[in-house]
Design an enzyme around this catalytic site. Structure first.
Site, PDB file in Angstrom:
ATOM      1  N   TYR A  35      -6.318   1.350 -11.784  1.00  0.00           N
ATOM      2  CA  TYR A  35      -6.333   0.668 -10.581  1.00  0.00           C
ATOM      3  C   TYR A  35      -7.041  -0.724 -10.605  1.00  0.00           C
ATOM      4  CZ  TYR A  35      -6.931  -0.311  -5.637  1.00  0.00           C
ATOM      5  OH  TYR A  35      -6.813  -1.166  -4.367  1.00  0.00           O
ATOM      6  N   LYS A  66      -5.470  -4.478 -10.138  1.00  0.00           N
ATOM      7  CA  LYS A  66      -6.330  -5.581  -8.905  1.00  0.00           C
ATOM      8  C   LYS A  66      -6.523  -6.676  -9.569  1.00  0.00           C
ATOM      9  CE  LYS A  66      -4.618  -3.610  -5.080  1.00  0.00           C
ATOM     10  NZ  LYS A  66      -4.061  -4.094  -4.251  1.00  0.00           N
TER      11      LYS A  66
HETATM   12  P1  NDP Z   1      -2.507   2.731   3.136  1.00  0.00           P
HETATM   13  O1  NDP Z   1      -2.579   3.704   2.218  1.00  0.00           O
HETATM   14  O2  NDP Z   1      -3.008   2.889   4.424  1.00  0.00           O
HETATM   15  O3  NDP Z   1      -1.438   1.671   3.045  1.00  0.00           O
HETATM   16  C1  NDP Z   1      -0.494   1.092   2.022  1.00  0.00           C
HETATM   17  C2  NDP Z   1       0.903   0.679   2.509  1.00  0.00           C
HETATM   18  O4  NDP Z   1       1.373   0.354   1.293  1.00  0.00           O
HETATM   19  C3  NDP Z   1       1.448   1.857   3.129  1.00  0.00           C
HETATM   20  O5  NDP Z   1       1.983   0.996   4.336  1.00  0.00           O
HETATM   21  C4  NDP Z   1       2.608   2.124   1.876  1.00  0.00           C
HETATM   22  O6  NDP Z   1       3.721   2.349   3.131  1.00  0.00           O
HETATM   23  C5  NDP Z   1       2.785   0.871   1.486  1.00  0.00           C
HETATM   24  N1  NDP Z   1       3.193   1.289  -0.030  1.00  0.00           N
HETATM   25  C6  NDP Z   1       2.843   1.905  -1.043  1.00  0.00           C
HETATM   26  N2  NDP Z   1       3.666   1.836  -1.964  1.00  0.00           N
HETATM   27  C7  NDP Z   1       4.470   1.204  -1.779  1.00  0.00           C
HETATM   28  C8  NDP Z   1       6.134   0.970  -2.163  1.00  0.00           C
HETATM   29  N3  NDP Z   1       6.245   1.364  -3.464  1.00  0.00           N
HETATM   30  N4  NDP Z   1       6.967   0.247  -1.609  1.00  0.00           N
HETATM   31  C9  NDP Z   1       6.600  -0.285  -0.096  1.00  0.00           C
HETATM   32  N5  NDP Z   1       5.426   0.005   0.493  1.00  0.00           N
HETATM   33  C10 NDP Z   1       4.548   0.758  -0.179  1.00  0.00           C
HETATM   34  O7  NDP Z   1      -3.693   2.032   2.426  1.00  0.00           O
HETATM   35  P2  NDP Z   1      -4.313   0.280   2.805  1.00  0.00           P
HETATM   36  O8  NDP Z   1      -3.988  -0.412   3.878  1.00  0.00           O
HETATM   37  O9  NDP Z   1      -5.891   0.455   2.460  1.00  0.00           O
HETATM   38  O10 NDP Z   1      -3.685  -0.460   1.442  1.00  0.00           O
HETATM   39  C11 NDP Z   1      -3.070  -1.657   1.543  1.00  0.00           C
HETATM   40  C12 NDP Z   1      -3.561  -2.456   0.480  1.00  0.00           C
HETATM   41  O11 NDP Z   1      -5.005  -3.012   0.570  1.00  0.00           O
HETATM   42  C13 NDP Z   1      -3.365  -2.089  -0.934  1.00  0.00           C
HETATM   43  O12 NDP Z   1      -2.800  -3.301  -1.709  1.00  0.00           O
HETATM   44  C14 NDP Z   1      -4.672  -1.455  -1.374  1.00  0.00           C
HETATM   45  O13 NDP Z   1      -4.743  -1.676  -2.756  1.00  0.00           O
HETATM   46  C15 NDP Z   1      -5.228  -2.595  -0.755  1.00  0.00           C
HETATM   47  N6  NDP Z   1      -6.844  -2.371  -0.862  1.00  0.00           N
HETATM   48  C16 NDP Z   1      -7.379  -1.301  -0.042  1.00  0.00           C
HETATM   49  C17 NDP Z   1      -8.759  -1.110   0.142  1.00  0.00           C
HETATM   50  C18 NDP Z   1      -9.316   0.144   0.813  1.00  0.00           C
HETATM   51  O14 NDP Z   1     -10.609   0.513   0.709  1.00  0.00           O
HETATM   52  N7  NDP Z   1      -8.548   0.952   1.682  1.00  0.00           N
HETATM   53  C19 NDP Z   1      -9.780  -1.955  -0.282  1.00  0.00           C
HETATM   54  C20 NDP Z   1      -8.954  -3.018  -1.058  1.00  0.00           C
HETATM   55  C21 NDP Z   1      -7.687  -3.222  -1.337  1.00  0.00           C
HETATM   56  P3  NDP Z   1       4.996   3.679   2.615  1.00  0.00           P
HETATM   57  O15 NDP Z   1       4.125   4.965   1.974  1.00  0.00           O
HETATM   58  O16 NDP Z   1       5.449   3.934   3.965  1.00  0.00           O
HETATM   59  O17 NDP Z   1       5.933   3.058   1.699  1.00  0.00           O
HETATM   60  C1  8X3 Z   2      -9.759  -0.423  -2.836  1.00  0.00           C
HETATM   61  C2  8X3 Z   2     -11.417  -0.560  -2.926  1.00  0.00           C
HETATM   62  O1  8X3 Z   2     -13.341   0.303  -4.261  1.00  0.00           O
HETATM   63  O2  8X3 Z   2     -11.818   2.060  -3.195  1.00  0.00           O
HETATM   64  O3  8X3 Z   2      -9.262  -1.328  -3.377  1.00  0.00           O
HETATM   65  O4  8X3 Z   2     -11.018   1.013  -5.137  1.00  0.00           O
HETATM   66  S1  8X3 Z   2     -11.865   0.817  -3.866  1.00  0.00           S
END
Ligand code: NDP
Ligand code: 8X3
Length: 256
Positions: A157, A161
């Site tokens: 992961y 990133k």
């Molecule tokens: P969620 O799981 O709440 O949202 C993830 C979103 O990505 C969903 O809408 C999902 O939609 C979509 N998704 C996943 N796989 C696919 C795919 N193959 N095609 C299209 N859409 C996809 O998590 P977050 O909101 O937290 O995540 C959003 C972003 O933020 C990600 O890139 C994550 O890595 C990043 N992030 C998150 C952090 C955290 O702590 N939560 C911290 C740092 C970064 P669906 O399943 O309907 O396709």
């Molecule tokens: C998501 C943040 O620290 O949970 O990108 O991996 S962490």
């Protein structure tokens, strides 16, 4: 401040978490939205609710960003005015598992790399040429603190990133002779469906990730995304690392 009213914003992964919060935040500013994710029911409901509530236009698509041909066809088939994408939020992403590298599952690696890296590339390769043609646009990639640090068992992961970080820098270099802006927003602990997805529905394990601190909310991140998007044209927010209070790094978190 740049007005977002009437701008066209394409958000991937808008069915939950940060993507959904961003859709709401842009809608509040009067932007028109292209929303995509695999869970079409969610996307459709979000689109129809936001368009009524904020009197904006929304286009919604069932899209798996890993499917190159589907990505191309969604963008190619957009009506002409919708092709004028002003802001692309490359948000779709996920983590799967938390294992030592040698104990990791190859399907988990494939899913993370295919979504977080290749999916982001497919979308970008399809949308950026439209921006280049108009010499205008803003790409906002959602990276992570995991793109700057590696934490135990985060190996693949974190690698995905780190790749987003490198791709963002590459985009900014390759677009330097255009008006197109490139930003990465890199959050720490945000409570969304992220950990439930990582632990394949194990809500107890997911909850534990955010126990003892006040995590970031998706709205906190959407606020930063909208901030970056609404800076005057001569300003580029290149990178924003956003941590929860009491989180000093990926691994140093003070829990009470
Ligand atoms: P969620 O799981 O709440 O949202 C993830 C979103 O990505 C969903 O809408 C999902 O939609 C979509 N998704 C996943 N796989 C696919 C795919 N193959 N095609 C299209 N859409 C996809 O998590 P977050 O909101 O937290 O995540 C959003 C972003 O933020 C990600 O890139 C994550 O890595 C990043 N992030 C998150 C952090 C955290 O702590 N939560 C911290 C740092 C970064 P669906 O399943 O309907 O396709
Ligand atoms: C998501 C943040 O620290 O949970 O990108 O991996 S962490």
């Amino acid at each position: 401040m740049l007005s977002l009213k009437g701008k066209t914003v394409f958000i991937t992964g808008a069915s939950s978490g940060i993507g959904l919060a961003s859709a709401k935040a842009f809608a509040k500013k009067g932007a028109n939205l292209i929303l995509a994710a695999r869970r079409f029911e969610n996307i459709k409901n979000i689109g129809s609710k936001l368009s009524k509530q904020y009197k904006i236009e929304c286009k919604t698509f069932k899209l798996d960003v890993r499917k190159k041909n589907d990505v191309e066809s969604v963008v190619k088939n957009l009506p002409a005015k919708w092709k004028n994408i002003d802001i692309l939020v490359n948000n779709a992403g996920l983590s799967r598992g938390l294992d030592k590298l040698h104990e990791g599952k190859i399907p988990d690696w494939d899913e993370m790399i295919d979504t977080n890296v290749k999916g982001l590339l497919y979308i970008s390769k399809t949308v950026i040429p439209l921006m280049v043609k108009r010499n205008s646009g803003h790409i906002i990639n959602i990276g992570s603190i995991a793109g700057h640090e590696v934490y135990p068992k985060g190996n693949v992961y974190c690698a995905s990133k780190h790749a987003v970080d490198a791709i963002t820098k590459g985009m900014r270099i390759d677009l330097v002779d255009t008006n197109i802006r490139v930003t990465t927003i890199d959050p720490g602990l945000v409570e969304t469906e992220f950990s439930v997805v990582r632990f394949r529905g194990n809500v107890k394990m997911a909850k534990a990730v955010y126990t003892g601190i006040k995590p970031l909310t998706p709205d906190d991140i959407a606020d930063a995304i909208v901030y970056a998007a609404s800076r005057p044209e001569n300003v580029v927010i290149a990178e924003m690392i956003i941590l929860a209070n009491k989180q000093a790094s990926s691994t140093v978190v003070h829990r009470t």
